[in-house]
Enzyme design. Structure first.
Site, short mmCIF file in Angstrom:
data_model
loop_
_atom_site.label_atom_id
_atom_site.label_comp_id
_atom_site.label_asym_id
_atom_site.label_seq_id
_atom_site.Cartn_x
_atom_site.Cartn_y
_atom_site.Cartn_z
N GLY A 10 12.71 12.06 -22.88
CA GLY A 10 13.78 11.81 -23.83
C GLY A 10 13.32 11.54 -25.24
N VAL A 11 12.03 11.37 -25.47
CA VAL A 11 11.52 11.13 -26.82
C VAL A 11 11.60 12.41 -27.63
CG1 VAL A 11 9.39 10.64 -28.14
CG2 VAL A 11 10.02 9.20 -26.19
N GLY A 17 3.97 20.48 -36.55
CA GLY A 17 3.19 19.35 -37.02
C GLY A 17 2.01 19.77 -37.86
N GLY A 19 -2.19 19.41 -38.22
CA GLY A 19 -3.42 19.05 -37.53
C GLY A 19 -4.57 18.76 -38.48
N ASP A 44 -1.21 15.26 -36.00
CA ASP A 44 -2.07 15.30 -34.81
C ASP A 44 -3.52 15.04 -35.19
OD1 ASP A 44 -2.76 16.28 -31.92
OD2 ASP A 44 -4.06 17.43 -33.26
N HIS A 107 -7.94 14.47 -23.94
CA HIS A 107 -8.36 15.61 -24.75
C HIS A 107 -8.81 16.81 -23.91
CE1 HIS A 107 -10.02 16.38 -29.05
NE2 HIS A 107 -9.70 17.52 -28.48
#
Length: 293
Positions: A10-11, A17, A19, A44, A107
């Site tokens: 739900g976020v 974005g 990087g 990010d 990662h």
């Protein structure tokens, strides 16, 4: 087009974005400041990049409210294991200068020491339960890694950040993500990694199909590729330290690719990975200490 993706918990996360992979620490704050001024609201970074502090400095200096910037970072394999990963969160949060990280990823998978990977992910689950992170996920996980992780943990990753560009689409992996409600987030989304393949090799920036589509829309090749990601439901995190490129990469919301154009770009896939093979990641080959400060 709306620049928001809703994650499986739900976020809400910006689809496009910025990087900072391979951005030198002394250039990171300026680059991120330029991105935030342009309109990016997802940044990010990763512990292994060594530039989390610069990201945090730029966000604080921007004058933006903390809730207005979505911060994403990644735990490096050297800090895997339950307790080590809890401590790795503390290191990253301290460098970023925040109490809460919006999205925290592992990662890489450690295929040969997958118990450590599972322990690290269980630590992410605890951090989520404690409200220290708002969403958790993975990066560079292949379908077998995802299946193994899902069989040993409780919370489905919200994001899988992987190499995706027109020359390497990882369709099978994207389908595995989608089946679980995992957002695929593209690193090297405009194929910058294809520019290092030797003299005479075609890169995505010079591909005739992409250039023809760009000419049709009066845009750049990079803008076409970013639009391709967004229209296919992916998140994308282009990087640059050049102000004009930072602005250009965000200027992708006033045109739309046709279905036929999307298919033509999909068809460019060559199946050649630019980054390391996820199945060969080991601590011996890729381990590095992540400093405390």
């Amino acid at each position: 087009m709306n620049n928001i993706l809703t994650l499986n918990n739900g976020v809400e996360m910006p689809a496009l974005g910025f990087g900072v992979f391979q951005t030198p620490p002394d250039e990171t704050a300026e680059a991120v400041a330029g991105a935030l001024a342009t309109g990016y609201r997802l940044i990010d970074t990763a512990a292994a990049y060594g530039n989390e502090r610069g990201v945090g400095d730029a966000i604080r200096a921007s004058g933006l409210a903390r809730d207005d910037v979505f911060i994403e970072t990644k735990i490096w394999i050297s800090d895997y294991g339950y307790d080590q990963t809890l401590h790795a969160f503390d290191k990253s949060a301290r460098k970023l200068g925040v109490d809460t990280i919006d999205l925290l990823l592992l990662h890489q998978a450690l295929p040969g020491e997958f118990d450590e990977t599972v322990g690290a992910y269980r630590a992410l689950e605890r951090l989520l339960a404690e409200g220290k992170v708002r969403a958790i996920g993975v990066s560079n996980f292949m379908p077998a890694h995802l299946a193994s992780l899902l069989g040993q943990t409780e919370i489905v990753p919200a994001v899988n950040q992987i190499e995706v560009h027109p020359y390497f689409t990882q369709a099978e992996l994207q389908a595995a993500d989608a089946e679980q409600g995992i957002v695929t987030q593209a690193w090297s989304p405009i194929g910058g990694i294809t520019s290092y393949r030797g003299e005479g090799a075609t890169s995505t920036f010079t591909d005739p199909v992409i250039l023809a589509i760009a000419e049709e829309h009066g845009t750049s090749a990079a803008q076409v590729m970013l639009r391709w990601h967004l229209q296919e439901g992916r998140s994308a995190i282009p990087k640059s330290v050049k102000p004009e490129r930072i602005r250009e990469n965000f200027d992708v919301f006033d045109f739309e690719l046709l279905d036929d154009e999307l298919r033509r770009i999909d068809a460019l896939d060559r199946g050649v990975r630019g980054g390391p093979e996820p199945d060969v990641i080991t601590l011996e080959s890729f381990g590095r200490d992540i400093p405390e400060d």
